[in-house]
Design a protein around this motif. Structure first.
Motif, mmCIF file in Angstrom:
data_model
loop_
_atom_site.group_PDB
_atom_site.id
_atom_site.type_symbol
_atom_site.label_atom_id
_atom_site.label_comp_id
_atom_site.label_asym_id
_atom_site.label_seq_id
_atom_site.Cartn_x
_atom_site.Cartn_y
_atom_site.Cartn_z
ATOM 1 N N ASP A 15 0.829 -1.213 0.000
ATOM 2 C CA ASP A 15 0.000 0.000 0.000
ATOM 3 C C ASP A 15 0.861 1.260 0.000
ATOM 4 O O ASP A 15 0.551 2.248 -0.688
ATOM 5 C CB ASP A 15 -0.921 0.002 1.216
ATOM 6 N N ARG A 16 1.935 1.238 0.767
ATOM 7 C CA ARG A 16 2.816 2.400 0.817
ATOM 8 C C ARG A 16 3.521 2.598 -0.525
ATOM 9 O O ARG A 16 3.692 3.739 -0.989
ATOM 10 C CB ARG A 16 3.830 2.242 1.950
ATOM 11 N N PHE A 17 3.917 1.511 -1.165
ATOM 12 C CA PHE A 17 4.540 1.632 -2.483
ATOM 13 C C PHE A 17 3.556 2.214 -3.497
ATOM 14 O O PHE A 17 3.902 3.117 -4.269
ATOM 15 C CB PHE A 17 5.027 0.265 -2.967
ATOM 16 N N LEU A 18 2.315 1.711 -3.519
ATOM 17 C CA LEU A 18 1.342 2.191 -4.488
ATOM 18 C C LEU A 18 1.005 3.665 -4.266
ATOM 19 O O LEU A 18 0.827 4.424 -5.230
ATOM 20 C CB LEU A 18 0.079 1.335 -4.429
ATOM 21 N N ALA A 19 0.919 4.072 -3.004
ATOM 22 C CA ALA A 19 0.659 5.494 -2.723
ATOM 23 C C ALA A 19 1.787 6.356 -3.276
ATOM 24 O O ALA A 19 1.560 7.425 -3.863
ATOM 25 C CB ALA A 19 0.499 5.702 -1.224
ATOM 26 N N TRP A 20 3.030 5.889 -3.100
ATOM 27 C CA TRP A 20 4.199 6.606 -3.638
ATOM 28 C C TRP A 20 4.181 6.598 -5.158
ATOM 29 O O TRP A 20 4.403 7.639 -5.804
ATOM 30 C CB TRP A 20 5.469 5.941 -3.109
ATOM 31 N N LEU A 21 3.888 5.447 -5.759
ATOM 32 C CA LEU A 21 3.868 5.326 -7.214
ATOM 33 C C LEU A 21 2.861 6.297 -7.832
ATOM 34 O O LEU A 21 3.147 6.968 -8.837
ATOM 35 C CB LEU A 21 3.511 3.893 -7.606
ATOM 36 N N ARG A 22 1.689 6.395 -7.242
ATOM 37 C CA ARG A 22 0.618 7.210 -7.813
ATOM 38 C C ARG A 22 0.844 8.701 -7.640
ATOM 39 O O ARG A 22 0.088 9.504 -8.207
ATOM 40 C CB ARG A 22 -0.713 6.781 -7.200
ATOM 41 N N GLU A 23 1.876 9.077 -6.891
ATOM 42 C CA GLU A 23 2.234 10.493 -6.838
ATOM 43 C C GLU A 23 2.738 10.990 -8.192
ATOM 44 O O GLU A 23 2.690 12.180 -8.485
ATOM 45 C CB GLU A 23 3.292 10.734 -5.765
ATOM 46 N N ASP A 24 3.244 10.078 -9.006
ATOM 47 C CA ASP A 24 3.631 10.388 -10.383
ATOM 48 C C ASP A 24 2.367 10.307 -11.231
ATOM 49 O O ASP A 24 1.747 9.248 -11.341
ATOM 50 C CB ASP A 24 4.672 9.375 -10.861
ATOM 51 N N THR A 25 1.953 11.398 -11.823
ATOM 52 C CA THR A 25 0.684 11.437 -12.537
ATOM 53 C C THR A 25 0.606 10.425 -13.676
ATOM 54 O O THR A 25 -0.491 10.001 -14.059
ATOM 55 C CB THR A 25 0.417 12.848 -13.096
ATOM 56 N N ARG A 26 1.737 10.012 -14.203
ATOM 57 C CA ARG A 26 1.729 9.025 -15.270
ATOM 58 C C ARG A 26 1.229 7.672 -14.794
ATOM 59 O O ARG A 26 0.733 6.863 -15.582
ATOM 60 C CB ARG A 26 3.139 8.885 -15.867
ATOM 61 N N PHE A 27 1.350 7.416 -13.482
ATOM 62 C CA PHE A 27 0.967 6.122 -12.926
ATOM 63 C C PHE A 27 -0.225 6.222 -11.974
ATOM 64 O O PHE A 27 -0.557 5.253 -11.295
ATOM 65 C CB PHE A 27 2.155 5.514 -12.177
ATOM 66 N N ALA A 28 -0.874 7.379 -11.942
ATOM 67 C CA ALA A 28 -1.906 7.627 -10.928
ATOM 68 C C ALA A 28 -3.111 6.700 -11.066
ATOM 69 O O ALA A 28 -3.794 6.423 -10.077
ATOM 70 C CB ALA A 28 -2.367 9.081 -11.000
ATOM 71 N N ASP A 29 -3.381 6.215 -12.274
ATOM 72 C CA ASP A 29 -4.575 5.396 -12.477
ATOM 73 C C ASP A 29 -4.281 3.903 -12.513
ATOM 74 O O ASP A 29 -5.150 3.100 -12.872
ATOM 75 C CB ASP A 29 -5.285 5.808 -13.765
ATOM 76 N N ILE A 30 -3.088 3.491 -12.124
ATOM 77 C CA ILE A 30 -2.762 2.067 -12.112
ATOM 78 C C ILE A 30 -3.553 1.365 -11.018
ATOM 79 O O ILE A 30 -3.554 1.787 -9.864
ATOM 80 C CB ILE A 30 -1.252 1.849 -11.907
ATOM 81 N N VAL A 31 -4.250 0.298 -11.396
ATOM 82 C CA VAL A 31 -5.002 -0.525 -10.445
ATOM 83 C C VAL A 31 -4.499 -1.959 -10.584
ATOM 84 O O VAL A 31 -4.769 -2.623 -11.593
ATOM 85 C CB VAL A 31 -6.510 -0.466 -10.714
#
Length: 245
Positions: free
Chosen positions: A56-72
């Motif tokens: 969960d912490r990794f995904l929150a960090w990843l989605r800070e980059d707008t290019r990856f914000a919609d990754i599910v």
């Protein structure tokens, strides 16, 4: 089962893969993640495992980059880590097809959701009355673990052989609705774009691949297990490891 396994991809133009790799290595090491992340000019493909909090912490960090914000990501659980180390690799393609004209980052392939595909298979045709052909785009050893009923597969050893195989078989698809599928969606997205590009009509990819189908609708019309690229070997339609880690 205490380990959360995730898989996800996104076709998106990346011109800073080397810098991204350094950032990913640092973050994954800090969170003690295990698995593989592939970075290429066409996008990202990842397979990761850790306790849920770390994921969960990794995904929150990843989605800070707008290019990856919609990754599910697709999720599954296991008792043990199915990876022994963490690798972040730079590649020419996140799934190798060697067909440079295929650029999914410029526009997604048409897709069908798992619930709609199950309904089509239950009723024996799509919503327009066309016969539905399922096309397994995976390699032969993956298909051997399990696949949908009445599936077309070409027995290929590498995805690079897919364009030639489907070109030789294109007459089969005339007047039909074709649904390409793969483990998590990445190969079947390229496959669907390629098929449309050579003039095959009514082509879709299965959104999120087999793993998303299992998660959303279970194992209807499926036989066997789904091969996965980690120490689990395969998962069953409940997304439980069929080969214990």
């Amino acid at each position: 089962m205490s380990i959360l396994n995730i898989s996800a991809y996104k076709f998106v133009a990346l011109d800073d893969t080397a810098a991204l790799r350094a950032r990913f290595v640092e973050r994954c090491d800090a969170l003690a993640l295990k698995g593989t992340i592939l970075l290429a000019p066409e996008g990202i493909n990842l397979f990761l495992a850790a306790p849920r909090d770390a994921i969960d912490r990794f995904l929150a960090w990843l989605r800070e980059d707008t290019r990856f914000a919609d990754i599910v990501p697709k999720e599954s659980l296991s008792d043990a880590l199915p990876f022994s180390r963490m690798r972040v690799r730079l590649k020419k393609e996140i799934i190798t097809m060697r067909a440079p004209a295929i650029r999914p980052e410029a526009g997604r392939a048409p897709h069908v959701m798992p619930a709609d595909l199950r309904r089509w298979l239950d009723q024996g045709h799509d919503d327009d009355g066309r016969d539905v052909l399922l096309l397994d785009t995976r390699n032969d050893y993956e298909v051997a673990a399990g696949t949908f009923e009445n599936t077309i597969d070409y027995g290929i050893a590498s995805f690079t052989a897919f364009p030639e195989a489907v070109a030789a078989d294109r007459a089969r698809f005339e007047g039909k609705t074709v649904v390409s599928f793969c483990t998590g969606g990445i190969r079947c997205e390229k496959a669907a774009i390629h098929m449309a590009g050579i003039g095959i009509e009514h082509v879709y990819q299965l959104e999120g691949g087999i793993l998303n189908y299992f998660e959303k609708v279970g194992g209807a019309h499926w036989r066997g297990d789904c091969f996965v690229f980690d120490d689990r070997g395969a998962v069953d339609p409940t997304l439980a490891p069929s080969t214990p880690a």
